[in-house]
Design a protein around this motif. Structure first.
Motif, PDB file in Angstrom:
ATOM      1  N   ASP A  24       0.825  -1.215   0.000  1.00 41.52           N
ATOM      2  CA  ASP A  24       0.000   0.000   0.000  1.00 41.52           C
ATOM      3  C   ASP A  24       0.859   1.264   0.000  1.00 41.52           C
ATOM      4  O   ASP A  24       0.537   2.249  -0.678  1.00 41.52           O
ATOM      5  N   ASN A  27       2.355   1.867  -3.284  1.00 42.75           N
ATOM      6  CA  ASN A  27       1.322   2.480  -4.128  1.00 42.75           C
ATOM      7  C   ASN A  27       1.257   3.987  -3.878  1.00 42.75           C
ATOM      8  O   ASN A  27       1.185   4.789  -4.815  1.00 42.75           O
ATOM      9  N   LYS A  30       3.848   6.011  -5.547  1.00 43.64           N
ATOM     10  CA  LYS A  30       3.832   5.947  -7.013  1.00 43.64           C
ATOM     11  C   LYS A  30       5.070   5.215  -7.541  1.00 43.64           C
ATOM     12  O   LYS A  30       5.749   5.663  -8.470  1.00 43.64           O
ATOM     13  N   LYS A  53      -2.051  -8.498  -7.002  1.00 44.48           N
ATOM     14  CA  LYS A  53      -3.300  -7.871  -7.446  1.00 44.48           C
ATOM     15  C   LYS A  53      -3.513  -6.532  -6.742  1.00 44.48           C
ATOM     16  O   LYS A  53      -4.105  -5.609  -7.310  1.00 44.48           O
ATOM     17  N   ARG A  54      -3.013  -6.420  -5.523  1.00 44.61           N
ATOM     18  CA  ARG A  54      -3.184  -5.209  -4.724  1.00 44.61           C
ATOM     19  C   ARG A  54      -2.267  -4.080  -5.204  1.00 44.61           C
ATOM     20  O   ARG A  54      -2.572  -2.898  -5.009  1.00 44.61           O
ATOM     21  N   ASP A  56      -0.235  -1.409  -7.494  1.00 46.60           N
ATOM     22  CA  ASP A  56      -0.487  -0.565  -8.666  1.00 46.60           C
ATOM     23  C   ASP A  56       0.742  -0.466  -9.567  1.00 46.60           C
ATOM     24  O   ASP A  56       0.752   0.324 -10.512  1.00 46.60           O
ATOM     25  N   TYR A  57       1.769  -1.207  -9.272  1.00 43.30           N
ATOM     26  CA  TYR A  57       3.033  -1.146 -10.005  1.00 43.30           C
ATOM     27  C   TYR A  57       3.437  -2.571 -10.394  1.00 43.30           C
ATOM     28  O   TYR A  57       3.033  -3.547  -9.748  1.00 43.30           O
TER      29      TYR A  57
END
Length: 342
Positions: A24, A27, A30, A53-54, A56-57
């Motif tokens: 998290d 994420n 970024k 799956k969690r 964002d990268y």
């Protein structure tokens, strides 16, 4: 008497919660991409799949494959555009693992040769338009150098598995290697400077090569002095021991004594001295770089209490520690940093 070592097993619920916390926060920051290490593999197939799956990268692990299909488990490469330049990223991990998910005949995943995988992905990145290629490498020092020697197309290998704290990148075959020690205690920043009108595909000169060599020589000199003191002390202890009647010792003590005997220490000392001589020769033969060429600069600094936390991330970490108080590491406070004279 032999005293067995006792390890406290971590609470699996807490381990999973901590892993989710890390994903998290990556994420939140970024993050562009990461690669995985052997300890990440220890989380197991189910949890890693959920964490992926969690995220964002992308998780770049070019040499991690499904044992059933031979297909990559996660992403292998990605291209990011930075200041108009296409930067290709790929990742590789250790070819050996201590975990059950990649070891043994029944393991669901397998780790293949990192060099072969990296070369394959680098060629693909070039064909897809990448001008700069960076390798995220969870590899040993020897494996990093082997990879650099066979992968001239790469600009740099960003290492993260070893314990070295390189204050300045190494260069092998024109490929830079960086390694900022372990456990997130240091942050390294490599900046690639591209002059307007010049292509980014070529090599990047090291304007600070001489300074970097001097720092590495100084580091080695410190280690050599330390080894010399240890060898001198051990030789004195061994001489005194020969004059005393031999006392019984358990197997663990014998093992420790063998691991740190004088001959072993002397071999390590010769290795360090040889490396220092090679670096000194390289420094003596260094030539001035072309001031009009694209160049690389590098920074390494400690991440400590003197750097303010990102409020949003600090809030999430504190909430986790409140829920899992046993996860809070007890660290002594750091001394104040003296003011620099200008």
């Amino acid at each position: 008497m032999y005293q067995p070592r006792v390890r406290t097993l971590l609470d699996p619920v807490q381990v999973a919660a901590r892993a989710k916390l890390l994903v998290d926060q990556f994420n939140t920051m970024k993050t562009d991409a990461v690669t995985l290490g052997d300890r990440d593999m220890a989380l197991g197939v189910s949890l890693l799949t959920d964490l992926h799956k969690r995220a964002d990268y992308p998780w770049l692990v070019a040499n991690l494959q499904s044992a059933d299909t031979g297909e990559p488990v996660f992403e292998t490469r990605v291209i990011k555009e930075v200041a108009g330049v296409k930067v290709g990223l790929l990742g590789v991990t250790l070819p050996t693992s201590i975990t059950g998910i990649t070891a043994g005949a029944d393991a669901p995943w397998r780790v293949t040769d990192p060099t072969i995988a990296a070369i394959r992905e680098a060629k693909a990145l070039r064909s897809e338009g990448a001008e700069i290629i960076l390798v995220l490498a969870h590899l040993t020092e020897k494996e990093q150098r082997t990879l650099a020697g066979q992968m001239a197309v790469a600009t740099a290998i960003l290492g993260g598995q070893g314990v070295r704290m390189l204050k300045h990148p190494e260069s092998h075959g024109g490929v830079y290697i960086t390694e900022p020690s372990i456990k997130g205690k240091y942050l390294s920043i490599m900046t690639l400077h591209v002059w307007e009108g010049k292509e980014a595909k070529g090599s990047f000169v090291d304007r600070y090569h001489g300074t970097g060599l001097e720092e590495r020589i100084a580091q080695l000199s410190g280690r050599i002095s330390s080894y010399e003191r240890i060898v001198e002390r051990r030789q004195k202890e061994d001489a005194e021991k020969k004059q005393q009647p031999e006392a019984p010792e358990d197997s663990r003590a014998k093992h420790m004594r063998r691991a740190t005997n004088v001959d072993h220490l002397k071999k390590q000392l010769v290795k360090l001295q040889t490396e220092r001589q090679q670096l000194q020769l390289e420094l003596d033969e260094a030539v001035e770089v072309d001031p009009s060429a694209n160049y690389m600069s590098y920074e390494l600094f400690a991440v400590d209490i003197h750097h303010p936390d990102e409020p949003k991330i600090a809030k999430a970490v504190n909430a986790f520690l409140k829920k899992y108080p046993k996860a809070a590491a007890k660290r002594p406070g750091l001394p104040p940093v003296p003011a620099k004279k200008r």
